[in-house]
Design an enzyme around this catalytic site. Structure first.
Site, PDB file in Angstrom:
ATOM      1  N   HIS A  63      25.280  -8.230 -55.279  1.00 41.27           N
ATOM      2  CA  HIS A  63      25.328  -9.455 -56.169  1.00 41.27           C
ATOM      3  C   HIS A  63      26.075  -9.230 -57.483  1.00 41.27           C
ATOM      4  CE1 HIS A  63      21.813 -11.581 -54.141  1.00 41.27           C
ATOM      5  NE2 HIS A  63      21.654 -10.267 -53.644  1.00 41.27           N
ATOM      6  N   ARG A  98      20.674  -7.511 -41.109  1.00 42.05           N
ATOM      7  CA  ARG A  98      20.039  -8.069 -42.023  1.00 42.05           C
ATOM      8  C   ARG A  98      18.968  -7.153 -42.534  1.00 42.05           C
ATOM      9  NH1 ARG A  98      15.948 -11.966 -40.630  1.00 42.05           N
ATOM     10  NH2 ARG A  98      15.840 -12.526 -42.809  1.00 42.05           N
ATOM     11  N   GLU A 119      27.023 -11.443 -59.157  1.00 39.22           N
ATOM     12  CA  GLU A 119      26.671 -12.718 -60.245  1.00 39.22           C
ATOM     13  C   GLU A 119      25.532 -12.282 -61.072  1.00 39.22           C
ATOM     14  OE1 GLU A 119      26.047 -12.419 -57.237  1.00 39.22           O
ATOM     15  OE2 GLU A 119      23.825 -13.208 -56.650  1.00 39.22           O
ATOM     16  N   ARG A 141      17.288  -6.459 -51.088  1.00 42.34           N
ATOM     17  CA  ARG A 141      17.012  -6.698 -49.608  1.00 42.34           C
ATOM     18  C   ARG A 141      18.302  -7.146 -48.922  1.00 42.34           C
ATOM     19  NH1 ARG A 141      12.417  -7.482 -47.524  1.00 42.34           N
ATOM     20  NH2 ARG A 141      12.920  -9.405 -46.347  1.00 42.34           N
ATOM     21  N   GLY A 194      19.906 -15.110 -51.397  1.00 40.72           N
ATOM     22  CA  GLY A 194      18.676 -15.897 -51.157  1.00 40.72           C
ATOM     23  C   GLY A 194      17.903 -15.441 -49.743  1.00 40.72           C
ATOM     24  N   CYS A 243      25.487 -11.415 -50.308  1.00 42.67           N
ATOM     25  CA  CYS A 243      24.337 -10.939 -49.695  1.00 42.67           C
ATOM     26  C   CYS A 243      23.839 -11.952 -48.629  1.00 42.67           C
ATOM     27  CB  CYS A 243      23.070 -11.120 -50.618  1.00 42.67           C
ATOM     28  SG  CYS A 243      21.875  -9.867 -50.288  1.00 42.67           S
TER      29      CYS A 243
HETATM   30  N1  GLN Z   1      17.307 -10.465 -47.062  1.00 41.70           N
HETATM   31  C1  GLN Z   1      18.146 -11.727 -47.229  1.00 41.70           C
HETATM   32  C2  GLN Z   1      18.318 -12.281 -46.008  1.00 41.70           C
HETATM   33  O1  GLN Z   1      18.184 -11.934 -44.839  1.00 41.70           O
HETATM   34  C3  GLN Z   1      19.163 -11.433 -48.206  1.00 41.70           C
HETATM   35  C4  GLN Z   1      18.726 -11.249 -49.432  1.00 41.70           C
HETATM   36  C5  GLN Z   1      19.678 -11.415 -50.595  1.00 41.70           C
HETATM   37  O2  GLN Z   1      20.399 -12.379 -50.466  1.00 41.70           O
HETATM   38  N2  GLN Z   1      19.256 -10.858 -51.629  1.00 41.70           N
HETATM   39  O3  GLN Z   1      19.073 -13.385 -46.259  1.00 41.70           O
END
Ligand code: GLN
Length: 204
Positions: A180, A114, A182, A144, A53, A85
């Site tokens: 991920h 990040r 999941e 990301r 997230g 993530c």
């Molecule tokens: N870029 C998001 C963050 O900094 C992480 C992205 C993800 O969980 N898919 O939390």
């Protein structure tokens, strides 16, 4: 199966992000998976998944909901936790390129960067070797995604990209991946986590 053997259910932090997918995967593996939003939810679980997230939002919400502190206590107390993530960012002791004031729950002796692949590379997929989880490579989806910049003494790497950057780590009862599982159909990390949950038999 998990669930029947664990006593207490397995939680998924459900403040933000793709918690529904994790609940679905854990349930498909036989676990009794429940959403965690408040302090009292933390007292009822034997392990926790922190989903992907946006870690800065998850951080703010977890503190606003009063769930951050009980989670930190449970982590220090040995509860098994798996972060994917943003969840990996939440579990790391040090955040590189966090937003101003961003905190984590911590627990993993690592530094995580990040959005490590830059804005051009929003997402990509690769096949990863994860020797501990068998010989078959794991198809991994990065969105990301963070990378682990520094693996401290207490933590160990479980998988790296071809360029050597670390994307999966573990330390005691804590487990984290930059990607991920999941949203694929390879649930070896979830199985590995549930095995740990069963073995530890954590209750607060
Ligand atoms: N870029 C998001 C963050 O900094 C992480 C992205 C993800 O969980 N898919 O939390």
């Amino acid at each position: 199966m998990a669930g029947s053997g664990t006593g207490a259910p397995v939680g998924v932090l459900a403040l933000q992000g793709d918690f529904r997918e994790h609940i679905r995967v854990l349930a498909s593996l036989g676990a009794d998976a429940v959403p965690v939003r408040r302090a009292e939810d933390v007292r009822a679980i034997s392990g926790l998944v922190i989903p992907g997230g946006e870690s800065s939002v998850m951080d703010k919400l977890s503190r606003a909901f009063g769930v951050a502190e009980p989670l930190q206590e449970a982590i220090a107390d040995g509860m098994p936790v798996y972060g994917t993530c943003a969840g990996l960012i939440m579990l790391s002791d040090r955040i590189v390129d966090g937003i101003a004031g961003q905190q984590s729950l911590g627990g993993l002796d690592i530094a995580v960067r990040r959005n490590a692949f830059g804005p051009q590379t929003e997402s990509f997929e690769v096949d990863l070797d994860v020797p501990k989880l068998g010989e078959v490579p794991m198809h991994a989806v990065f969105i990301r995604a963070p990378v682990v910049d520094e693996v401290g003494e207490k933590a160990s790497a479980m998988s790296t990209l071809d360029d050597g950057r670390v994307v999966a780590v573990e330390q005691g009862n804590l487990l984290g991946t930059s990607f991920h599982p999941e949203i694929t159909n390879d649930y070896r990390f979830h199985e590995y986590f549930l095995e740990r949950v069963r073995r530890v038999g954590y209750s607060s």
